[in-house]
Write a protein that holds these residues in place. Sequence first.
Motif, PDB file in Angstrom:
ATOM      1  N   ASP A  91      -5.807  60.690 -40.209  1.00  0.00           N
ATOM      2  CA  ASP A  91      -6.382  60.343 -41.505  1.00  0.00           C
ATOM      3  C   ASP A  91      -7.812  60.848 -41.649  1.00  0.00           C
ATOM      4  OD1 ASP A  91      -4.009  59.135 -41.993  1.00  0.00           O
ATOM      5  OD2 ASP A  91      -4.724  57.082 -41.728  1.00  0.00           O
ATOM      6  N   ASN A 101      -0.808  55.212 -47.891  1.00  0.00           N
ATOM      7  CA  ASN A 101       0.398  54.397 -48.031  1.00  0.00           C
ATOM      8  C   ASN A 101       0.669  54.055 -49.495  1.00  0.00           C
ATOM      9  OD1 ASN A 101       0.599  54.482 -45.261  1.00  0.00           O
ATOM     10  ND2 ASN A 101      -0.166  52.418 -44.932  1.00  0.00           N
ATOM     11  N   SER A 141      -1.054  54.254 -39.157  1.00  0.00           N
ATOM     12  CA  SER A 141      -1.640  55.567 -39.419  1.00  0.00           C
ATOM     13  C   SER A 141      -1.033  56.625 -38.504  1.00  0.00           C
ATOM     14  CB  SER A 141      -3.155  55.511 -39.216  1.00  0.00           C
ATOM     15  OG  SER A 141      -3.727  56.801 -39.281  1.00  0.00           O
ATOM     16  N   ARG A 180      -6.062  54.887 -44.833  1.00  0.00           N
ATOM     17  CA  ARG A 180      -4.683  54.517 -44.503  1.00  0.00           C
ATOM     18  C   ARG A 180      -4.030  53.786 -45.672  1.00  0.00           C
ATOM     19  NH1 ARG A 180      -3.335  49.628 -40.302  1.00  0.00           N
ATOM     20  NH2 ARG A 180      -1.173  49.292 -40.942  1.00  0.00           N
TER      21      ARG A 180
END
Length: 408
Positions: free
Chosen positions: A214, A154, A210, A150
């Motif tokens: 993922d 990002n 999330s 995550r």
Amino acid sequence: MKSIAQRLNMETDWNTCIVLNDQSPLPMQQQSTQAHDYYQPLPRGISAIRSHLENVDHLPLLVRLFAESSPKSVLEMTRIFQENGDVVCCVTHSHNTLSSMMMAQSNCAVHLGSQPLPGHAPVFALPCSIVLDPVGGIQAFYAIMMLCRRFGFNTQQCYALSIQLSLTLALLNFILEVLTVCPPFPILQQLWLLLVIIPILCLSMMPTRSSGQDDKFLPTKNILDLSSAPRFGVYFFLRAASVIGMTIAIYLIALSHSLELSTTADLITHNHLNLDGFKDGIEYSRNVALFFLVVYFTTQSMSFLHRTQSLYQNSPFQASVWVLAATACCFGQGMFLFASTSSHNRKLPNKWWAVASSWVFVVVILDELIKLHDVSLFHKQQRKAKFVFDTKLGMHSPVIGGQYIDEI
């Protein structure tokens, strides 16, 4: 397993393992009885594996099982994987004292084992990045992996947005400099965008939740791949065109009204005017253009919140940190515009304010279309990567997760 497959008349002529030892310690008779396990199109030994990868193909990297290995050969095989762009994770336990060099060589090393003292790990586990207790350690390691994924997604989106906005600003100033119709943004306003607005928008994306997928995405090779650079270049110019075009248009319209010209075309044809005598009008036009530029930057950041999900699938307003950051940027820039232009007499007409404000919908639609195209190619790449990851040497299945290979 192969004996059962042979009784079912299934093909069993594939490689189940790869031998890392150059010289087999097994007697010749025992080697012949195990010939079906060591099917010999694959190279034998570390030196042969390197030669095979350089001159033949990458099939040795697809084999999951190794035989007749030693700590030295496993270390060399780890280096081979890393040289070919793979990320190696080593999971060991407290009773394995011979894997310290392999743990130090791997990209990520995890130690599972009881600790002699609270908060202290064995000396040979020092190369490990993570030390976990055997009870519940695997579940904790999985949670750490999902958190790292995550954070990685990002961070990737944060860098992508930063590059998009920074290059858009640079291209905007270059176009204004080339047009010679209106002066570009001064250095203080550029620093305001580069050091305040853009970092706030980018960093606010880091706590984004999330998407729930993922653990289903396969990472790419850890090598420099520029095959997608032209496609991302097209994405950048399309996104930048929607922002730069309207920002320059608002800049010219506001400047023409400040200079009391009948039309914007008069400003273009009279670009030899001495603008030094119209500093108030130029300052007002810059502030208006800067305000809408911040609004468009904030609008574009919405599509970067999630890598694979569109706005109607995952609303950006669920990201509370980004909502606060976007509101602060737009509200702060609006207050600065109001304070700096409250005494200006010849202001932009309301109809142009409405046109410039409604342009955010054009920016959102264009960004979503670009994202849909990118996501379709991303999922296609993921299907190919999953096919390669799930392929075992010599076994060719036409079905992957219910979908045929022809659909990839």
